[in-house]
Write an enzyme that holds these catalytic residues in place. Structure first.
Site, PDB file in Angstrom:
ATOM      1  N   ASP A 124       0.844  -1.187   0.000  1.00 29.94           N
ATOM      2  CA  ASP A 124       0.000   0.000   0.000  1.00 29.94           C
ATOM      3  C   ASP A 124       0.883   1.242   0.000  1.00 29.94           C
ATOM      4  O   ASP A 124       2.061   1.187   0.364  1.00 29.94           O
ATOM      5  CB  ASP A 124      -0.892   0.037   1.242  1.00 29.94           C
ATOM      6  CG  ASP A 124      -1.967  -1.041   1.228  1.00 29.94           C
ATOM      7  OD1 ASP A 124      -2.469  -1.347   0.130  1.00 29.94           O
ATOM      8  OD2 ASP A 124      -2.281  -1.573   2.301  1.00 29.94           O
ATOM      9  N   ASP A 166       0.957   4.384   2.038  1.00 25.61           N
ATOM     10  CA  ASP A 166       0.389   4.929   3.271  1.00 25.61           C
ATOM     11  C   ASP A 166       0.655   6.429   3.349  1.00 25.61           C
ATOM     12  O   ASP A 166       1.815   6.860   3.482  1.00 25.61           O
ATOM     13  CB  ASP A 166       0.995   4.235   4.484  1.00 25.61           C
ATOM     14  CG  ASP A 166       0.632   2.760   4.546  1.00 25.61           C
ATOM     15  OD1 ASP A 166      -0.569   2.463   4.459  1.00 25.61           O
ATOM     16  OD2 ASP A 166       1.540   1.926   4.672  1.00 25.61           O
TER      17      ASP A 166
END
Length: 226
Positions: free
Chosen positions: A141, A143
């Site tokens: 991901d 972030d």
């Protein structure tokens, strides 16, 4: 005042404290980290910490054989910290993401800057940018930290993240002026939910379920303007 995801560079005594409390199998990797001059990351405080202590952590580079990451948490004193900054800005991490993400992520950064929104990054993308190590994979991901100063910035920032999240694996948090943070996806969903819906707010010292209006009030509180 420290915040989660802040970056800290330790003094020699700070590293002595880290090594004294770390498991033996982590010492070679920690020594490499120290010798490279890489920072530690501020994490949530522990309940039995003494005044003047700061909780920090290291997410060491993925192991080549299985991709696992060893995490080491420890405490240091304020005097053990030689330098501190907030989380890495997104613009400073663009070169660390896979080429397939780079153009879209740069567009997000430009739009955010044009709207007066500063985005920061933490997690695997930030660690890759700070250390040059291979933290980012195709399943990682991105972030992000959004720190709105008012409700208009919050609305614009959430809309921006949702729109770009359709083509990028965006995750992360909205950080309110008092330091509490909520996952931006959870917060956005709460605004469309029934009144009284609570969200998980993470602060430096505690985690609690709160109603969004409690967090929104900090965007209008003059105590947090300076």
């Amino acid at each position: 005042m420290f915040a989660r995801h802040d970056l800290v560079w330790l003094t020699s005594r700070g590293w002595q404290r880290v090594r004294a409390g770390a498991p033996a199998h982590a010492l070679p990797a920690l020594d490499t980290w120290r010798d490279a001059g890489w920072p530690a990351v501020v994490r949530r405080a522990e309940t039995d910490m003494a005044p003047g202590e700061v909780a920090i952590g290291f997410a060491l580079p993925p192991r080549p054989h299985d991709g696992g990451k060893l995490r080491v948490g420890c405490r240091v004193e304020l005097a053990d910290i030689g330098r501190r900054t907030r989380a890495l800005s997104l613009v400073g991490a663009l070169d660390a993401v896979p080429p397939a993400w780079r153009e879209a992520l740069a567009a997000l950064e430009r739009e955010a800057a044009g709207a007066g929104l500063g985005l920061a990054v933490y997690g695997s993308v930030a660690l890759a940018a700070l250390t040059g190590q291979a933290y980012v994979t195709a399943s990682s991901d991105i972030d992000l930290l959004l720190r709105p100063l008012n409700r208009a910035q919050l609305t614009a920032g959430l809309d921006l993240l949702a729109r770009h999240g359709a083509v990028l694996p965006l995750d992360g948090e909205v950080v309110f002026p008092d330091g509490r943070a909520v996952a931006w996806k959870e917060l956005r969903a709460a605004f469309d939910s029934a009144p009284g819906t609570r969200v998980l707010a993470k602060g430096l010292e505690r985690v609690a379920l709160v109603v969004p209006k409690e967090l929104l009030a900090t965007l209008e509180d003059p105590r947090w303007l300076n």
